[in-house]
Enzyme design. Sequence first.
Site, PDB file in Angstrom:
ATOM      1  N   CYS A 110       7.748 -15.439  -2.637  1.00 20.47           N
ATOM      2  CA  CYS A 110       8.614 -14.410  -2.076  1.00 20.47           C
ATOM      3  C   CYS A 110      10.067 -14.822  -2.312  1.00 20.47           C
ATOM      4  CB  CYS A 110       8.338 -14.210  -0.582  1.00 20.47           C
ATOM      5  SG  CYS A 110       8.863 -15.574   0.470  1.00 20.47           S
ATOM      6  N   PRO A 111      11.016 -13.923  -2.123  1.00 17.43           N
ATOM      7  CA  PRO A 111      12.415 -14.242  -2.447  1.00 17.43           C
ATOM      8  C   PRO A 111      12.972 -15.472  -1.733  1.00 17.43           C
ATOM      9  CG  PRO A 111      12.172 -11.883  -2.214  1.00 17.43           C
ATOM     10  CD  PRO A 111      10.861 -12.490  -1.792  1.00 17.43           C
TER      11      PRO A 111
END
Length: 568
Positions: A110-111
């Site tokens: 995920c970011p």
Amino acid sequence: MKIYITANRQHNPATSWLAIDALKSIASTQDVTLAENLSDADIVIITGDKAPDNCDLSGKKVFFGTLEKAIQHPSEFLQEALKEATLFQADATVADTSSAPFSVLAVTACPTGVAHTYMSAEALEAEAKKRGWNIKVETRGSVGVGNEITPEEIAKADLVVVAADIEVNVDKFAGKRMYRTSTSAALKKTAQELDKAQKEATIFTPEGSSSAEKSSSSGSKGQKRGVYRHLLTGVSYMLPIVVAGGLCTALSFAFGLDASNVEGSLAWALSLIGGHTALGLMVPVLSAYIAYSIADRTGITPGLVGGMLATTLGAGFIGGIISGFLAGYCAHFISTKLKLPQTMEALKPILIVPLISTLVTGLAMIYVIGHPVAWLMDWLTNWLNTMGTTNAVILGAILGAMMCTDMGGPVNKAAYAFGVGLLSSQTYAPMAAIMAAGMVPPLAMGVATLLARHKFVQAEREAGKASLVLGLCFISEGAIPFAAKDPIRVLPSCIIGGAVTGALSMYFGIHLMAPHGGLFVLLIPGAINHALLYLLAIAVGTAISGVVYAIVKKATPKEAQQEMASIA
């Protein structure tokens, strides 16, 4: 006639890619069409002595050839393949492995590399074990690669699931059946995503860049999400720089506002490290890794140059985003459309693509993009710094509501990216409202389980305790287990509290210099002003959401509680 070119890469993937590139270059000059999918091909050409694992060749004409000949004499190899391809016959001596457990490999990212990365990994593991599958999940988090998948495990795998919101290098899975999804879908709809993975996975074939890999394995859903994925990839790589730079700058303020002007002092050194150097790299890194997500390594050079020009020209993070996409798509276009003789192909990634894409991006930033975007950034910064109380409260409420809408999903990330981007222009108030509101959902769910214990089963009360801890750390995803079970009541409750917290934060004029860390940033001198008012804003929003949900939550039926207790 349509041909599909692939390879068995288990032992020498690099050589296999060279062979495939050589054959495709020759094929483009012949009277044949390259099929994007195996199912569309009339003839399948395989470099190697056997078919890749899980490659369905039933009813296809197939030709096997050596890697050496494909690289050294691609034209002869192709003509021979077209003439001698024969109907594929499965090896009858292969042992029946139908009784062996289904083997799945997965990658999650995920970011921020914190919450969704690990929560989606746990969800995939739990669902796979329910089905009796063997599974191993490799996490690409903020601390690096965890539970790394080995070549031996790849060779035995039946399916690869990539649950990622950013671009990740998955070249090592070449030749395997792959399915792409998001971490949010893998977390909230785990069973459905694994069902879809079995049905929709396709053979993954890198074609010289990460962008080719995206289109071959992600399907239409992945293509629709492309721009958003590229942006989040840039934010993901930029975030550690912003955190380090913001906190170093905050520490320099601990010695006094003017202390950083005394050359040679510790405050001056911290300011030089944080504000002038780390935060100065923020926009170039954002631009470079947006371009990297689009065009792989060929996008980094023009992306960095475009980002530096955005900083120099005062175009800020908006200019960095534009330069990143321009550099990435320009590099990708040149890489895929420019055809050169085979002897000059090696110059493309080293000389031709970086030079042309850097010139295009740089000239566009200087003469077309930079100055208008710089004017826009100046206007936005001035508006944010001089807006009245009413506008500030409205903006805070909107950002706060966005942070609580989908618990780490696209809306949440859009608000977060907006706040992080403004840090480059020394605008700190929106970031404070965003972080405060992002802590409300998990804290509120923990409060609700304490206020209305009788409405929650034991497992939910335990989840509430964990949610409180995650909330203190600014991990909004701690509320996901509650939102997934009861979204109609949880989401409105959280949005109301988050909007109130964001509005109060802006009303109090709170500034925050670090984009992550939750309440623990209060331990850093100078990281936040008006710390007590900040705590008050968070407490008010949490209380509102927690009380509202405790009231509207339906009590769990006694039968269900007894069943859960017996399982425990």
